[in-house]
Design an enzyme around this catalytic site. Structure first.
Site, PDB file in Angstrom:
ATOM      1  N   ASP A   1       0.680  -1.287  -0.054  1.00 36.00           N
ATOM      2  CA  ASP A   1      -0.139  -0.062   0.000  1.00 36.00           C
ATOM      3  C   ASP A   1       0.828   1.251   0.064  1.00 36.00           C
ATOM      4  O   ASP A   1       1.643   1.483   0.813  1.00 36.00           O
ATOM      5  CB  ASP A   1      -0.719   0.023   1.337  1.00 36.00           C
ATOM      6  CG  ASP A   1      -1.535  -1.393   1.656  1.00 36.00           C
ATOM      7  OD1 ASP A   1      -1.516  -2.271   1.106  1.00 36.00           O
ATOM      8  OD2 ASP A   1      -2.210  -0.971   2.489  1.00 36.00           O
TER       9      ASP A   1
ATOM     10  N   GLN B   1       4.055   0.609   2.372  1.00 34.83           N
ATOM     11  CA  GLN B   1       4.193  -0.639   3.244  1.00 34.83           C
ATOM     12  C   GLN B   1       5.535  -1.299   2.547  1.00 34.83           C
ATOM     13  O   GLN B   1       5.303  -1.437   1.379  1.00 34.83           O
ATOM     14  CB  GLN B   1       3.189  -1.512   2.903  1.00 34.83           C
ATOM     15  CG  GLN B   1       1.958  -1.012   4.021  1.00 34.83           C
ATOM     16  CD  GLN B   1       2.051  -1.104   5.405  1.00 34.83           C
ATOM     17  OE1 GLN B   1       1.694  -2.130   6.066  1.00 34.83           O
ATOM     18  NE2 GLN B   1       2.626  -0.140   5.974  1.00 34.83           N
TER      19      GLN B   1
ATOM     20  N   ARG C   1      -7.901  -1.178  11.722  1.00 35.84           N
ATOM     21  CA  ARG C   1      -6.588  -0.479  11.086  1.00 35.84           C
ATOM     22  C   ARG C   1      -6.693   0.445  10.047  1.00 35.84           C
ATOM     23  O   ARG C   1      -8.062   0.764   9.490  1.00 35.84           O
ATOM     24  CB  ARG C   1      -5.732  -1.538  10.670  1.00 35.84           C
ATOM     25  CG  ARG C   1      -6.448  -2.477   9.554  1.00 35.84           C
ATOM     26  CD  ARG C   1      -5.381  -3.649   9.013  1.00 35.84           C
ATOM     27  NE  ARG C   1      -5.798  -4.550   8.087  1.00 35.84           N
ATOM     28  CZ  ARG C   1      -6.470  -5.452   8.295  1.00 35.84           C
ATOM     29  NH1 ARG C   1      -6.690  -5.930   9.594  1.00 35.84           N
ATOM     30  NH2 ARG C   1      -7.013  -6.537   7.367  1.00 35.84           N
TER      31      ARG C   1
HETATM   32  C1  FRU Z   1      -3.995  -3.474   2.594  1.00 34.05           C
HETATM   33  C2  FRU Z   1      -3.676  -3.923   3.985  1.00 34.05           C
HETATM   34  C3  FRU Z   1      -3.931  -2.922   4.994  1.00 34.05           C
HETATM   35  C4  FRU Z   1      -2.576  -3.255   6.068  1.00 34.05           C
HETATM   36  C5  FRU Z   1      -1.590  -3.508   5.250  1.00 34.05           C
HETATM   37  C6  FRU Z   1      -0.632  -4.394   5.744  1.00 34.05           C
HETATM   38  O1  FRU Z   1      -3.277  -4.111   1.364  1.00 34.05           O
HETATM   39  O2  FRU Z   1      -3.817  -5.250   4.375  1.00 34.05           O
HETATM   40  O3  FRU Z   1      -5.399  -3.260   5.529  1.00 34.05           O
HETATM   41  O4  FRU Z   1      -2.672  -2.227   6.800  1.00 34.05           O
HETATM   42  O5  FRU Z   1      -2.043  -4.097   3.899  1.00 34.05           O
HETATM   43  O6  FRU Z   1       0.525  -4.293   4.864  1.00 34.05           O
END
Ligand code: FRU
Length: 513
Positions: free
Chosen positions: A62, A78, A187
């Site tokens: 993300d 991420q 989250r």
């Molecule tokens: C979405 C997700 C989010 C989470 C992240 C973890 O792709 O699953 O909900 O915060 O990726 O990497």
């Protein structure tokens, strides 16, 4: 690539010093060194993109913390810098002056504290957002620790210089879910300012329905639960990842990544936001993108007043995740969102992308006769723009093929059926990745008008129809490096009022390291 995999062991974030966790500063530095050290070995990969954002090496999902700060665009993401699979999440970081050329910055966040560092693999600094407050760049993210309750909590980190981030000593700022009973996820905090307050939506789900939970705060550290701002109507998934609530064109939009929703993995709702009651009431819904590789999109407002969206140009479970290439993950082109008069959204590539245009091939008029395809050899990175002349067009279908030469190996086929206003993008035979055929139907308001704008990169295609009324984003992994563009009219003639083809330059020119 072996060396790359070994690093996961030697650079493990679980390493301790005298039995204590290493300081955040050390962990982010190590993570950054790992990502940079892997950069050379991924250079030769033909699927590395030319003008889309990717991590220097390692895993990326993300987009996080999109913001314009001190005049520059910041993109966090991420990131697992120690391997090319998802792992303990860090926040990678890059910045740009123009949304086109990105410069890698040091890794911003690493798991280091009790609320984001655990013993099982699914821990880390999960998705979130950024705001500016008192000149500081402030990040909100979810600390995730499997095997502990609460598993997910909202946390904060701040930076004076926009590069080095310190976690807030009072973390987590929201330590647990707001109510009793089982929740599916808590989250992906998205924070924004409205009036004299800060607001935050957090993605969750309860009783099989995705929800966006609303919080408010005066000073960013103390958050008060307002309530459920919006909830699935029963068909919109059981958990709403990455909710993003923002004003656009006099309305509010809630963009989501719904889990387990039939037919789509991205959704937007357009409606009214009542800040007094803390309730968002949807009036219309749609998909931000009809393709297979679009997820976890986030938006931000820039100083030109544009609402800009970037999504993860991949999908969980995709076949290419299994490959060991030393890196994984790319972002979509930045797209400006617009609210159309019919209450739906359009997304258009930001105009800065025109700077990538190199050599141009332009036709003022072009005729395709029935069953007589025309073909052009093309660069891997290209933009194609075509407007149909509806008066002169008698064909039933137009087919656009991106193929390998010489015998049309690895074909990606885009078909438009005029009578049904139906567009399909077929990647069943595109190459090494997943297959699938997506279908988009243009709204009746499109009439006879068809304008197609296609961005191809080494391993992606993004198609924008009628200035973003529909968008289709797919990763494709063709095995051949020689490529052509083939146009064919079926069941009559197709006339183009104009048609242009550009080779696109390398958006990584300004990239460091
Ligand atoms: C979405 C997700 C989010 C989470 C992240 C973890 O792709 O699953 O909900 O915060 O990726 O990497």
């Amino acid at each position: 690539m072996r060396a790359f995999e070994d690093r996961r062991e030697s650079g493990s974030v679980r390493e301790t010093e005298n039995g204590r966790n290493l300081p955040h500063e050390t962990l982010t530095r190590r993570a950054d060194e790992a990502a940079r050290a892997g950069a050379d070995s991924v250079q030769g990969d033909p699927f590395r993109l030319r003008y889309h954002f990717m991590p220097a090496s390692g895993w990326m999902n993300d987009p996080n913390g999109l913001i314009q700060y001190r005049g520059e665009y910041h993109l966090f993401y991420q990131h697992y810098p120690y391997g090319d699979k998802w792992g303990p999440m860090h926040w990678g970081h890059a910045k740009s002056k123009d949304l086109v050329r990105w410069e890698h910055l040091p890794v911003a966040l690493a798991p280091s504290e009790f609320y984001d560092l655990g013993d099982k693999d699914g821990y880390g600094c999960w998705s979130g957002s950024a705001v500016e407050s008192d000149g500081k760049l402030v990040l909100f993210y979810t600390g995730h620790v499997d095997g502990r309750k609460p598993t997910e909590a909202q946390c904060m980190a701040a930076s004076e210089d926009g590069v080095r981030f310190e976690k807030f000593a009072g973390n987590p700022v929201i330590a647990d879910v707001p109510d009793e009973g089982e929740r599916f996820g808590f989250r992906d905090p998205k924070v924004w300012r409205h009036g004299d307050r800060w607001y935050m939506v957090v993605g969750s789900g309860k009783n099989g329905r995705g929800q966006a939970l609303l919080y408010k705060s005066a000073g960013l550290t103390d958050w008060e639960y307002v309530g459920v701002a919006a909830e699935s109507d029963g068909t919109q998934g059981d958990m709403w990842e990455c909710p993003d609530l923002f004003p656009l064109g006099g309305k509010h939009v809630l963009a989501l990544s719904p889990m387990n929703m039939e037919g789509t993995k991205n959704l937007y709702l357009v409606g009214e936001m009542d800040y007094e009651r803390g309730v968002f009431t949807p009036e219309a819904q749609g998909k931000l993108d009809d393709g297979f590789d679009f997820y976890a999109a986030q938006t931000f407002l820039d100083d030109k007043g544009r609402r800009i969206l970037i999504g993860w140009m991949d999908m969980w479970g995709s076949k290419m995740i299994a490959e060991n290439r030393g890196w994984y993950g790319a972002m979509t082109l930045p797209r400006e969102l617009k609210l159309l008069p019919d209450g739906t959204l359009a997304s258009v590539p930001v105009e800065e992308l025109n700077a990538l245009r190199g050599e141009e091939l332009a036709y003022e008029e072009l005729r395709l006769e029935d069953g007589r395809p025309r073909s052009w050899s093309r660069p891997a990175a290209m933009e194609w723009l075509a407007e149909l002349d509806s008066d002169g067009t008698t064909a039933k279908e137009l087919e656009i093929r991106l193929t390998g030469e010489p015998d049309e190996e690895d074909v990606t086929a885009i078909r438009y059926v005029f009578a049904e206003r139906k567009l399909t993008v077929d990647r069943e035979r595109s190459g090494m990745g997943d297959g699938g055929v997506s279908t988009s139907v243009l709204p009746p308001s499109a009439g006879d008008r068809i304008k197609l704008r296609l961005f191809a990169d080494t391993s992606s295609i993004e198609l924008f129809v009628n200035d973003g009324q529909r968008v289709v984003t797919n990763r494709i992994y063709p095995r051949t490096s020689s490529r052509s563009l083939v146009l064919e009219a079926v069941g009559g003639e197709v006339r183009f009022a104009n048609l242009k083809l550009w080779s696109l330059g390398d958006g990584r020119d300004g990239e460091e390291g």
